[in-house]
Design a protein around this motif. Sequence first.
Motif, PDB file in Angstrom:
ATOM      1  N   SER C  85      -7.745   8.671  -0.368  1.00  0.00           N
ATOM      2  CA  SER C  85      -8.605   7.684  -1.030  1.00  0.00           C
ATOM      3  C   SER C  85      -8.135   6.239  -0.855  1.00  0.00           C
ATOM      4  N   SER C  86      -6.835   5.998  -1.049  1.00  0.00           N
ATOM      5  CA  SER C  86      -6.349   4.623  -1.114  1.00  0.00           C
ATOM      6  C   SER C  86      -6.436   3.936   0.246  1.00  0.00           C
ATOM      7  N   ALA C  87      -7.059   2.781   0.271  1.00  0.00           N
ATOM      8  CA  ALA C  87      -7.072   1.931   1.462  1.00  0.00           C
ATOM      9  C   ALA C  87      -7.409   2.708   2.737  1.00  0.00           C
ATOM     10  N   ARG C 180       1.301   0.714  -7.819  1.00  0.00           N
ATOM     11  CA  ARG C 180       0.975   1.310  -6.517  1.00  0.00           C
ATOM     12  C   ARG C 180       0.716   0.195  -5.515  1.00  0.00           C
ATOM     13  N   TYR C 181       1.268   0.355  -4.332  1.00  0.00           N
ATOM     14  CA  TYR C 181       1.011  -0.631  -3.283  1.00  0.00           C
ATOM     15  C   TYR C 181       1.213   0.030  -1.921  1.00  0.00           C
ATOM     16  N   HIS C 182       0.769  -0.642  -0.868  1.00  0.00           N
ATOM     17  CA  HIS C 182       1.013  -0.137   0.487  1.00  0.00           C
ATOM     18  C   HIS C 182       1.219  -1.309   1.431  1.00  0.00           C
ATOM     19  N   THR C 183       1.803  -1.016   2.572  1.00  0.00           N
ATOM     20  CA  THR C 183       1.963  -2.056   3.594  1.00  0.00           C
ATOM     21  C   THR C 183       0.842  -1.916   4.619  1.00  0.00           C
ATOM     22  N   GLU C 184       0.572  -2.989   5.288  1.00  0.00           N
ATOM     23  CA  GLU C 184      -0.408  -2.973   6.386  1.00  0.00           C
ATOM     24  C   GLU C 184       0.169  -3.643   7.624  1.00  0.00           C
ATOM     25  N   SER C 185       1.475  -3.957   7.552  1.00  0.00           N
ATOM     26  CA  SER C 185       2.111  -4.727   8.634  1.00  0.00           C
ATOM     27  C   SER C 185       2.504  -3.872   9.830  1.00  0.00           C
ATOM     28  N   GLY C 186       2.491  -2.548   9.657  1.00  0.00           N
ATOM     29  CA  GLY C 186       2.972  -1.688  10.736  1.00  0.00           C
ATOM     30  C   GLY C 186       4.469  -1.839  10.978  1.00  0.00           C
ATOM     31  N   PHE C 187       5.231  -2.167   9.934  1.00  0.00           N
ATOM     32  CA  PHE C 187       6.673  -2.465  10.099  1.00  0.00           C
ATOM     33  C   PHE C 187       7.471  -1.246  10.556  1.00  0.00           C
ATOM     34  N   PRO C 219       5.468  -7.415   3.658  1.00  0.00           N
ATOM     35  CA  PRO C 219       4.587  -7.730   2.527  1.00  0.00           C
ATOM     36  C   PRO C 219       3.762  -6.497   2.157  1.00  0.00           C
ATOM     37  N   VAL C 220       3.312  -6.462   0.928  1.00  0.00           N
ATOM     38  CA  VAL C 220       2.524  -5.306   0.471  1.00  0.00           C
ATOM     39  C   VAL C 220       1.178  -5.752  -0.070  1.00  0.00           C
ATOM     40  N   VAL C 221       0.248  -4.790  -0.091  1.00  0.00           N
ATOM     41  CA  VAL C 221      -1.056  -4.968  -0.730  1.00  0.00           C
ATOM     42  C   VAL C 221      -1.057  -4.080  -1.972  1.00  0.00           C
ATOM     43  N   PHE C 222      -1.354  -4.648  -3.126  1.00  0.00           N
ATOM     44  CA  PHE C 222      -1.282  -3.873  -4.367  1.00  0.00           C
ATOM     45  C   PHE C 222      -2.536  -3.035  -4.593  1.00  0.00           C
ATOM     46  N   ASP C 223      -2.333  -1.779  -5.014  1.00  0.00           N
ATOM     47  CA  ASP C 223      -3.446  -0.897  -5.362  1.00  0.00           C
ATOM     48  C   ASP C 223      -3.545  -0.721  -6.877  1.00  0.00           C
ATOM     49  N   THR C 224      -2.394  -0.721  -7.560  1.00  0.00           N
ATOM     50  CA  THR C 224      -2.336  -0.771  -9.026  1.00  0.00           C
ATOM     51  C   THR C 224      -1.300  -1.825  -9.371  1.00  0.00           C
ATOM     52  N   GLY C 225      -1.662  -2.819 -10.162  1.00  0.00           N
ATOM     53  CA  GLY C 225      -0.735  -3.906 -10.493  1.00  0.00           C
ATOM     54  C   GLY C 225      -0.840  -5.048  -9.498  1.00  0.00           C
ATOM     55  N   ASP C 226       0.028  -6.037  -9.700  1.00  0.00           N
ATOM     56  CA  ASP C 226       0.035  -7.206  -8.812  1.00  0.00           C
ATOM     57  C   ASP C 226       1.440  -7.810  -8.806  1.00  0.00           C
ATOM     58  N   LYS C 227       1.594  -8.969  -8.173  1.00  0.00           N
ATOM     59  CA  LYS C 227       2.923  -9.575  -8.077  1.00  0.00           C
ATOM     60  C   LYS C 227       3.550  -9.803  -9.450  1.00  0.00           C
ATOM     61  N   ASP C 228       2.760 -10.300 -10.380  1.00  0.00           N
ATOM     62  CA  ASP C 228       3.316 -10.616 -11.696  1.00  0.00           C
ATOM     63  C   ASP C 228       3.681  -9.366 -12.479  1.00  0.00           C
ATOM     64  N   ALA C 260      19.020   1.466  -0.706  1.00  0.00           N
ATOM     65  CA  ALA C 260      18.051   1.890   0.301  1.00  0.00           C
ATOM     66  C   ALA C 260      16.720   1.162   0.226  1.00  0.00           C
ATOM     67  N   MET C 261      16.261   0.830  -0.987  1.00  0.00           N
ATOM     68  CA  MET C 261      14.872   0.392  -1.130  1.00  0.00           C
ATOM     69  C   MET C 261      14.707  -0.523  -2.333  1.00  0.00           C
ATOM     70  N   CYS C 262      14.039  -1.651  -2.138  1.00  0.00           N
ATOM     71  CA  CYS C 262      13.684  -2.541  -3.236  1.00  0.00           C
ATOM     72  C   CYS C 262      12.172  -2.499  -3.329  1.00  0.00           C
ATOM     73  N   SER C 263      11.680  -1.823  -4.367  1.00  0.00           N
ATOM     74  CA  SER C 263      10.266  -1.489  -4.434  1.00  0.00           C
ATOM     75  C   SER C 263       9.452  -2.633  -5.015  1.00  0.00           C
ATOM     76  N   GLY C 264       8.556  -3.181  -4.213  1.00  0.00           N
ATOM     77  CA  GLY C 264       7.656  -4.231  -4.673  1.00  0.00           C
ATOM     78  C   GLY C 264       8.203  -5.641  -4.522  1.00  0.00           C
ATOM     79  N   VAL C 265       9.451  -5.741  -4.093  1.00  0.00           N
ATOM     80  CA  VAL C 265      10.104  -7.055  -4.056  1.00  0.00           C
ATOM     81  C   VAL C 265      11.008  -7.200  -2.832  1.00  0.00           C
ATOM     82  N   ARG C 266      11.438  -8.461  -2.573  1.00  0.00           N
ATOM     83  CA  ARG C 266      12.524  -8.659  -1.630  1.00  0.00           C
ATOM     84  C   ARG C 266      13.564  -9.559  -2.279  1.00  0.00           C
ATOM     85  N   PRO C 267      14.837  -9.209  -2.118  1.00  0.00           N
ATOM     86  CA  PRO C 267      15.906  -9.960  -2.783  1.00  0.00           C
ATOM     87  C   PRO C 267      16.006 -11.386  -2.245  1.00  0.00           C
TER      88      PRO C 267
END
Lengths: 318, 318, 318
Positions: C85-87, C180-187, C219-228, C260-267
């Motif tokens: 379903s998502s994106a 919830r979020y996903h990437t679209e950058s193909g990283f 960068p991510v695209v948010f599906d539930t929630g946002d940057k704030d 291993a992983m910083c979810s939703g953010v970058r340090p």
Amino acid sequence: MLRCASVLMCLLHVLHTVLGAAISPKPIIINGTYINPELGKYHARLRTLARSCLEIRDKHGVTQDGMYILSTASGTYYQAFCDMSSAGGGWTLVASVHENNIRGKCTSGDRWSSQQGNDQHRPEGDGSWASTHTFGTAEGSTSDDYKNPGYYDISAQDVSVWHIPNDEQLSNWTSSAVLRYHTESGFLRDTGNLYHLFKKFPVRFGAGRCGSDVGAVSPVVFDTGDKDSTADLYGPSAGGEFESGFVTFRVFDSDRAAMAMCSGVRPTQCSPQHYCIGGGGYFPTSDQCGDFTALDRSHTHTGASRRLTESAVLLFYR
Amino acid sequence: MLRCASVLMCLLHVLHTVLGAAISPKPIIINGTYINPELGKYHARLRTLARSCLEIRDKHGVTQDGMYILSTASGTYYQAFCDMSSAGGGWTLVASVHENNIRGKCTSGDRWSSQQGNDQHRPEGDGSWASTHTFGTAEGSTSDDYKNPGYYDISAQDVSVWHIPNDEQLSNWTSSAVLRYHTESGFLRDTGNLYHLFKKFPVRFGAGRCGSDVGAVSPVVFDTGDKDSTADLYGPSAGGEFESGFVTFRVFDSDRAAMAMCSGVRPTQCSPQHYCIGGGGYFPTSDQCGDFTALDRSHTHTGASRRLTESAVLLFYR
Amino acid sequence: MLRCASVLMCLLHVLHTVLGAAISPKPIIINGTYINPELGKYHARLRTLARSCLEIRDKHGVTQDGMYILSTASGTYYQAFCDMSSAGGGWTLVASVHENNIRGKCTSGDRWSSQQGNDQHRPEGDGSWASTHTFGTAEGSTSDDYKNPGYYDISAQDVSVWHIPNDEQLSNWTSSAVLRYHTESGFLRDTGNLYHLFKKFPVRFGAGRCGSDVGAVSPVVFDTGDKDSTADLYGPSAGGEFESGFVTFRVFDSDRAAMAMCSGVRPTQCSPQHYCIGGGGYFPTSDQCGDFTALDRSHTHTGASRRLTESAVLLFYR
């Protein structure tokens, strides 16, 4: 127009067509309908459903290494890796002994000795060598301990043993092997498999003595390496304590501590903790407790080489 | 010549022929083609794919004990053992509580209480009684803890409980059972199964009090053993603390420590740690923490018999 | 009367009839024969057997969320949850990071860091990020760590990440999601998936330095929630240490400890232990060792919210 002499002949026509198409490597479009090649491969694997890889070789004429679907006597289905190449093939991978922490002594991950610490009240440790408890996966068997239902279910005569570097992927196992050998003596014929062998010869502290109470020993035929390279994998001092070119199951040290398997060798002295693996849950010298017992010893003198201690030991039946 | 009145009739002819041949116990050669009997057994088992063993009995008329393939509501497939014999059959094995180390107090392997030690900050312990976390296999359920998706997925009315000696193989379960009983009260009808029952009545330290906050209790019908033999399995002193002939879920001791199940009995006093199993992650008396709580006590006075403490407790739904 | 122009056409007739009937939701009686609808659903799921959910979407046109059967390159079959379903769908759930004991520091259950305690001799810890070792189930992935063969087998370009409250059942995941979020950058295109990414950028103490040695960021695209709302999930003080709207893999803190992983953010600073998860087996500040590192900190100042620390982190590939 499809015409068949009987229902059975018609069925066979249909099955042959389905399965013939199924094992083709590329997508098949018939009158615009897509036939899924992954499903075809699955059906090809399922078609050879059997109790062991040996049965798959003998009854279904399969000669390709890979994952197959097996069934236990009770009807539990599981996936196993079949080596159909070595020495005639028909070998089922049933277990691996993986040391996740050579410094951890009977800690988490030591499923082939004890995950409960060195404990004189648990002389058999976790008991995995003689239980129907299973864990892990074939594809993960170089990264974690592995034991599938074939370990207790398959009727076998011989074993094959592969030492594969930790974390190596399945497709590279043969090319990266540190040591590979198999038996041809049929030494498992009496008990049927290692599960039953260890029921008869428990891996339990105090259940026997060094020398007189060996469970089983067999000469081996090397597939990768030889007697000398096997001896070299164990430490320089250990060389005088065993004879290379054998595999031995269930031995004791001079303290009556039990070990399950001496890979590639048979002990001639009473310090098997330097070259035998798996074990009961109690070692009077507590820093020997663990899946790889005292094989490390800082990789000096009596210690085994890193090539050996950083490889998983894969067990096959035939 | 195969002639059918319609596509459907033709399909049914073909299916009947395949499946009819499939469940035959011996190899079948048709016009020189070998039909694999193991594949036939697999198809016979798959043909009855259902949500529970009860459905397999009712919808497919199966009366044979053994391994079958089940599906959850979400479409996860798994293999389960069906008891089709006891009291009309239709029982699905969904879990076992196996004590791997009676002296280990909330250590590795205590999945039905806590594997993190006795800890007041984790009053629910590992939470297995009310989670969808699964582990183990049916064939290994007397050698290790077991919980399959049926535990949370199946809609049940009653339970059946078997106490089977540790490491006993599936084919010997019935003959070697120490105790077997089932309920007929339909006490699970309200909640649907133990997963939901324990969501409603948490196995959590401090969530209730002895006596007033029992989750569920039901009389039982014995299949192996009786009220007296059940009482005898628990220690001589424990006998005065419970009434035999029941099964009880979620109780508290006088310290407000929570236990999940009292097998074969219902407490009449406030020291259930001597005859109830599973638990939260905190016991004010710390040596009671563990899958089998304080059932051992050196097997004296308040301690249960070795026959009981060295058996796994298998849970079935119907 | 069934008449077909060829064997293949006849086969297609039969298959269409079988599969057409199979996916029907209600029981089918044909000439008095019962066709099992559960078996039909199974065949419908099996029919789309593929290497990933993306393949199932693209090659078989499936648009329904749920459990599907996948195969690895080596032919290991496993069940996985597909988010269709998502994106645009085509997402395969391959792993979850579940914190079973926020106070336990590299104890049992910390499979994504270390289950052997904080140990400078094990700088990679249990090594799960870069191994083929698998564990858990999709339906249990909010109650325990989860990793399936897709984690190392699937060729992916992007990730999707869901934070789902612990113990939430599959049917409620979307509605109960904390983030919830996903990437679209193909990283992931360069390495193929996280398994290979972490082979290249090891989660190992001392393998790099804060700032200069980040494995990957997108960068991510948010599906539930946002940057704030994402920033709010981490503690009030942590907000100044990262930029929201990204996902980052393999970072170091100022002590050279690896996460291993910083979810939703970058340090943007060097204390990622307050908002990054998973890790090597050694943290010079020992109370940071664990799957959720130092996210708790008593839920004050630098600590993350309970909504975050009591949720599992589900990882999807596409």
